[in-house]
Design a protein around this motif. Structure first.
Motif, PDB file in Angstrom:
ATOM      1  N   ALA A  45      -2.906   5.423  -8.510  1.00 58.95           N
ATOM      2  CA  ALA A  45      -3.854   4.132  -8.612  1.00 58.95           C
ATOM      3  C   ALA A  45      -4.233   4.171  -7.645  1.00 58.95           C
ATOM      4  O   ALA A  45      -3.815   3.444  -6.483  1.00 58.95           O
ATOM      5  CB  ALA A  45      -2.824   2.982  -9.180  1.00 58.95           C
ATOM      6  N   SER A  46      -5.492   2.500  -7.530  1.00 59.33           N
ATOM      7  CA  SER A  46      -6.054   2.359  -6.355  1.00 59.33           C
ATOM      8  C   SER A  46      -6.504   0.894  -6.299  1.00 59.33           C
ATOM      9  O   SER A  46      -6.833   0.995  -8.291  1.00 59.33           O
ATOM     10  CB  SER A  46      -6.886   3.965  -5.485  1.00 59.33           C
ATOM     11  OG  SER A  46      -6.444   4.298  -5.693  1.00 59.33           O
ATOM     12  N   THR A  47      -6.621   0.153  -5.796  1.00 62.16           N
ATOM     13  CA  THR A  47      -7.396  -0.916  -6.058  1.00 62.16           C
ATOM     14  C   THR A  47      -9.404  -0.901  -5.518  1.00 62.16           C
ATOM     15  O   THR A  47      -9.230   0.181  -5.714  1.00 62.16           O
ATOM     16  CB  THR A  47      -6.854  -1.896  -4.207  1.00 62.16           C
ATOM     17  OG1 THR A  47      -6.956  -1.168  -4.095  1.00 62.16           O
ATOM     18  CG2 THR A  47      -5.327  -1.824  -4.647  1.00 62.16           C
ATOM     19  N   SER A  48      -9.543  -1.931  -5.744  1.00 58.41           N
ATOM     20  CA  SER A  48     -11.028  -2.562  -5.920  1.00 58.41           C
ATOM     21  C   SER A  48     -11.461  -1.785  -4.040  1.00 58.41           C
ATOM     22  O   SER A  48      -9.958  -1.998  -3.392  1.00 58.41           O
ATOM     23  CB  SER A  48     -11.508  -3.367  -6.475  1.00 58.41           C
ATOM     24  OG  SER A  48     -11.149  -4.537  -5.953  1.00 58.41           O
ATOM     25  N   PRO A  49     -12.605  -1.785  -4.136  1.00 59.08           N
ATOM     26  CA  PRO A  49     -13.237  -1.794  -2.592  1.00 59.08           C
ATOM     27  C   PRO A  49     -12.434  -3.001  -2.130  1.00 59.08           C
ATOM     28  O   PRO A  49     -12.869  -2.985  -0.506  1.00 59.08           O
ATOM     29  CB  PRO A  49     -14.315  -1.194  -2.303  1.00 59.08           C
ATOM     30  CG  PRO A  49     -14.349  -0.618  -3.933  1.00 59.08           C
ATOM     31  CD  PRO A  49     -13.452  -0.905  -4.563  1.00 59.08           C
ATOM     32  N   THR A  50     -13.224  -3.744  -2.518  1.00 60.90           N
ATOM     33  CA  THR A  50     -12.591  -5.383  -1.857  1.00 60.90           C
ATOM     34  C   THR A  50     -11.628  -5.968  -1.616  1.00 60.90           C
ATOM     35  O   THR A  50     -11.253  -6.936  -0.609  1.00 60.90           O
ATOM     36  CB  THR A  50     -12.874  -6.666  -2.810  1.00 60.90           C
ATOM     37  OG1 THR A  50     -12.624  -6.232  -3.907  1.00 60.90           O
ATOM     38  CG2 THR A  50     -14.266  -5.863  -3.390  1.00 60.90           C
ATOM     39  N   ALA A  51     -10.203  -4.954  -1.601  1.00 56.58           N
ATOM     40  CA  ALA A  51      -9.131  -5.493  -1.145  1.00 56.58           C
ATOM     41  C   ALA A  51      -8.587  -4.930   0.261  1.00 56.58           C
ATOM     42  O   ALA A  51      -8.980  -3.488   0.201  1.00 56.58           O
ATOM     43  CB  ALA A  51      -7.785  -4.585  -2.460  1.00 56.58           C
ATOM     44  N   LEU A  95      -6.986   1.141  -1.797  1.00 62.57           N
ATOM     45  CA  LEU A  95      -6.577   1.191  -0.861  1.00 62.57           C
ATOM     46  C   LEU A  95      -5.109   1.690  -1.938  1.00 62.57           C
ATOM     47  O   LEU A  95      -5.140   1.490  -3.101  1.00 62.57           O
ATOM     48  CB  LEU A  95      -5.392  -0.261  -0.914  1.00 62.57           C
ATOM     49  CG  LEU A  95      -6.152  -0.892   0.517  1.00 62.57           C
ATOM     50  CD1 LEU A  95      -5.378  -2.630   0.686  1.00 62.57           C
ATOM     51  CD2 LEU A  95      -5.943   0.453   2.013  1.00 62.57           C
ATOM     52  N   GLY A  96      -4.334   3.208  -2.053  1.00 67.29           N
ATOM     53  CA  GLY A  96      -3.334   3.504  -3.152  1.00 67.29           C
ATOM     54  C   GLY A  96      -1.871   2.299  -3.231  1.00 67.29           C
ATOM     55  O   GLY A  96      -1.769   1.685  -2.214  1.00 67.29           O
ATOM     56  N   VAL A  97      -1.379   2.094  -4.382  1.00 66.13           N
ATOM     57  CA  VAL A  97      -0.607   1.444  -4.553  1.00 66.13           C
ATOM     58  C   VAL A  97       0.358   2.112  -5.886  1.00 66.13           C
ATOM     59  O   VAL A  97       1.235   2.248  -5.271  1.00 66.13           O
ATOM     60  CB  VAL A  97      -1.876   0.057  -6.351  1.00 66.13           C
ATOM     61  CG1 VAL A  97      -0.220  -0.068  -6.790  1.00 66.13           C
ATOM     62  CG2 VAL A  97      -2.075  -0.187  -5.313  1.00 66.13           C
ATOM     63  N   GLY A 125      -9.650   0.164   3.318  1.00 69.88           N
ATOM     64  CA  GLY A 125      -9.694   1.985   2.953  1.00 69.88           C
ATOM     65  C   GLY A 125     -10.744   2.623   4.002  1.00 69.88           C
ATOM     66  O   GLY A 125     -11.513   1.605   4.024  1.00 69.88           O
ATOM     67  N   THR A 126     -10.361   3.612   3.736  1.00 70.52           N
ATOM     68  CA  THR A 126     -11.659   4.653   4.323  1.00 70.52           C
ATOM     69  C   THR A 126     -12.192   5.194   3.501  1.00 70.52           C
ATOM     70  O   THR A 126     -12.150   5.285   2.270  1.00 70.52           O
ATOM     71  CB  THR A 126     -10.575   5.792   4.936  1.00 70.52           C
ATOM     72  OG1 THR A 126      -9.559   6.370   3.729  1.00 70.52           O
ATOM     73  CG2 THR A 126      -9.779   4.686   6.103  1.00 70.52           C
ATOM     74  N   PRO A 127     -13.441   5.842   3.798  1.00 75.04           N
ATOM     75  CA  PRO A 127     -14.595   6.520   3.500  1.00 75.04           C
ATOM     76  C   PRO A 127     -13.743   7.767   2.025  1.00 75.04           C
ATOM     77  O   PRO A 127     -13.998   7.704   1.287  1.00 75.04           O
ATOM     78  CB  PRO A 127     -15.872   7.402   3.962  1.00 75.04           C
ATOM     79  CG  PRO A 127     -15.963   6.200   5.095  1.00 75.04           C
ATOM     80  CD  PRO A 127     -14.361   5.622   5.674  1.00 75.04           C
ATOM     81  N   THR A 173       0.674  -1.111   0.095  1.00 80.25           N
ATOM     82  CA  THR A 173       0.040  -0.323   0.148  1.00 80.25           C
ATOM     83  C   THR A 173       0.480   1.520  -0.043  1.00 80.25           C
ATOM     84  O   THR A 173       1.620   1.159   1.288  1.00 80.25           O
ATOM     85  CB  THR A 173      -0.953   0.699   1.352  1.00 80.25           C
ATOM     86  OG1 THR A 173      -1.629  -1.310   1.305  1.00 80.25           O
ATOM     87  CG2 THR A 173      -1.848   1.160   1.355  1.00 80.25           C
ATOM     88  N   VAL A 174       0.413   2.028  -1.375  1.00 82.24           N
ATOM     89  CA  VAL A 174       0.589   3.480  -1.123  1.00 82.24           C
ATOM     90  C   VAL A 174       0.033   4.567  -0.621  1.00 82.24           C
ATOM     91  O   VAL A 174      -0.418   4.351  -1.212  1.00 82.24           O
ATOM     92  CB  VAL A 174       1.726   3.995  -2.631  1.00 82.24           C
ATOM     93  CG1 VAL A 174       2.290   4.990  -2.251  1.00 82.24           C
ATOM     94  CG2 VAL A 174       2.702   2.496  -2.723  1.00 82.24           C
TER      95      VAL A 174
END
Length: 499
Positions: A351-357, A387-389, A379-381, A332-333
């Protein structure tokens, strides 16, 4: 006077008169041609001035001191309407470049078409292996342009033609005195641009950079005491060991004092020792491994698929073309919340992941990973539960009241951090999204993303729909009408002279 002599004299006078008239007409046309060539006036009557060069481009072209050759490799036999329109756009625009430099003593521009299949030897000498590439050459330097570089694309549809921006920037790049140098850091087991290994090598990236007129070199901070003054960008790809304090200080001074540029690709589970440096730039790289259970977010091979991007010069091409990233193990970044206290700093999660990560912290434990609410990262609202990548940070010295960079702001350093080095390895750079993001990141870091003050031209296509009957009538009219009109005029002249 004998009648025979008078007729002969009249005949010679008539012949001389005809010759003199022919000479005068020829002289008139030659004079008009000379004036038209030396003092030509040209007006662009095309809608939106699609191919007219801007005053900025013309100013640059008049100052060219070296000839520039442009090689176009479009497939002339393609039946695609869009491809044919692109070829027409390029030919018309390059003709304007050729015309604009016709009066230059040495800095002339020429362009030509190259058939990659029939002219294999010439293509191999130029390093071209596929159609659709445009090579801009000046001396020993060259730069490659492709069709996506010439158009603004939204929702997979071309909305504007920005060929002048692309060609002018490429011409200025190859005709400039030097090359921008990119140093790949070594000394900690980093990946190298001369390594052809599919898993750890970066040879494909190195080749792409050389094609774009970058000078690619290696730099070992463990043996040097100073980063070279000509370094336009540093890339640390997958360090396997931590940077020591002296190396950290070199990088800190390079970014802050010299407004340097750094791209850092760090793998999960590998301590790299630059956490305090990242904190100075408002970025945190967590010690975790990103896991995702979404069927659409992971491949059969276990690669992570990334679809979510924030608007930024680095990610705009991926957003416009709906491209995805394919990554291996990643960490995570994210943005450090405390960076908001620094008004000169702008941090963007690219770039970010999906909410399920989620970020799996206890990754050393054997067995299948499961989410631990008290330990793992979610991840947060504020980040849409993602999550950032990949994150980018930029420091600007002056900003307006709303936080935007002022036109006369002095640019500071730029930093990009990616939570995996597998973004750019040979086996994953073949993915279109990976390649476009990596090259866009390098362009942004080296200021090649800076757009010239040349507006993109909106695309307006016109099409006439005719039935087969209407088309047949039009064809007969075009074939028969001109000869019939000419015949009638001839008969009229003949009848008038007869009377």
């Amino acid at each position: 006077m004998p009648s025979a002599e008078s007729f002969r004299t009249a005949r010679w006078v008539r012949t001389a008169n005809l010759l003199l008239q022919a000479l005068l007409v020829s002289t008139l046309f030659l004079g008009l041609s000379y004036l038209a060539r030396r003092h030509a006036w040209r007006y662009d009557l095309i809608a939106n001035r699609r191919y007219a060069l801007s005053p900025e481009t013309q100013s640059y072209l008049h100052q060219l001191t070296q000839p520039v050759r442009i090689v176009v490799t479009f497939d002339q036999s393609s039946e695609s309407t869009e491809y044919a329109n692109s070829a027409l756009d390029v030919d018309n625009l390059l003709s304007e470049y050729v015309f604009a430099t016709r009066a230059n003593d040495v800095g002339k521009i020429s362009f030509e078409h190259l058939d990659v299949y029939e002219q294999r030897r010439e293509a191999e000498q130029l390093g071209i292996d596929q159609v659709g590439e445009i090579l801009v050459i000046c001396g020993e330097k060259h730069r490659v342009l492709r069709l996506p570089d010439l158009y603004e694309i939204k929702n997979k549809r071309r909305t504007a033609f920005q060929g002048e921006q692309a060609f002018t920037a490429a011409i200025l790049d190859v005709s400039s005195a030097g090359q921008k140098k990119i140093y790949f850091l070594s000394g900690h087991g980093e990946q190298r641009p001369d390594d052809v290994d599919p898993v750890r090598g970066l040879s494909l990236l190195g080749d792409e950079l050389r094609q774009r007129n970058f000078d690619v070199k290696l730099l070992d901070l463990t043996v040097t005491t100073k980063i070279p003054e000509d370094a336009a960008l540093l890339i640390a790809a997958g360090p396997q060991g931590a940077f020591d304090r002296s190396e950290q200080e070199q990088l800190r001074q390079f970014l802050s004092t010299r407004a340097g540029r750094l791209i850092l690709l760090v793998d999960p589970g590998q301590p790299f020792g630059l956490d305090s440096l990242l904190a100075d730039w408002g970025i945190v790289a967590d010690d975790d491994v990103i896991c995702d259970t979404g069927a659409k977010n992971i491949t059969d091979d276990g690669d992570l698929i990334i679809w979510a991007y924030n608007s930024h010069p680095v990610t705009q091409i991926l957003i416009n073309n709906n491209l995805h990233l394919r990554l291996g193990l990643a960490r995570t970044v994210r943005a450090d919340p405390s960076h908001i206290l620094d008004d000169s700093l702008t941090v963007t999660i690219l770039a970010s992941t999906s909410p399920t990560a989620w970020g799996y912290r206890d990754y050393h434990r054997p067995g299948l990973p499961t989410f631990n609410p008290g330990l793992d990262i979610k991840g947060t609202p504020q980040t849409k539960n993602c999550l950032g990548v990949i994150a980018a940070s930029e420091r600007v010295s002056a900003r307006g009241a709303s936080g935007e960079a002022l036109p006369l702001s002095v640019r500071g350093g730029r930093l990009i951090v990616c939570g995996t080095s597998e973004l750019a390895t040979n086996n994953r750079l073949v993915n279109e999204g990976n390649q476009n993001l990596m090259l866009a990141a390098i362009n942004w870091a080296t200021d090649r993303d800076t757009q010239l003050a040349i507006p993109a031209r909106p695309i307006a296509r016109y099409q006439i729909s005719l039935s087969s009957l209407s088309l047949a009538k039009l064809r007969l009219g075009l074939l028969l009408l001109p000869p019939v009109v000419a015949a009638l005029l001839g008969l009229l002249v003949y009848w008038t002279r007869r009377r």
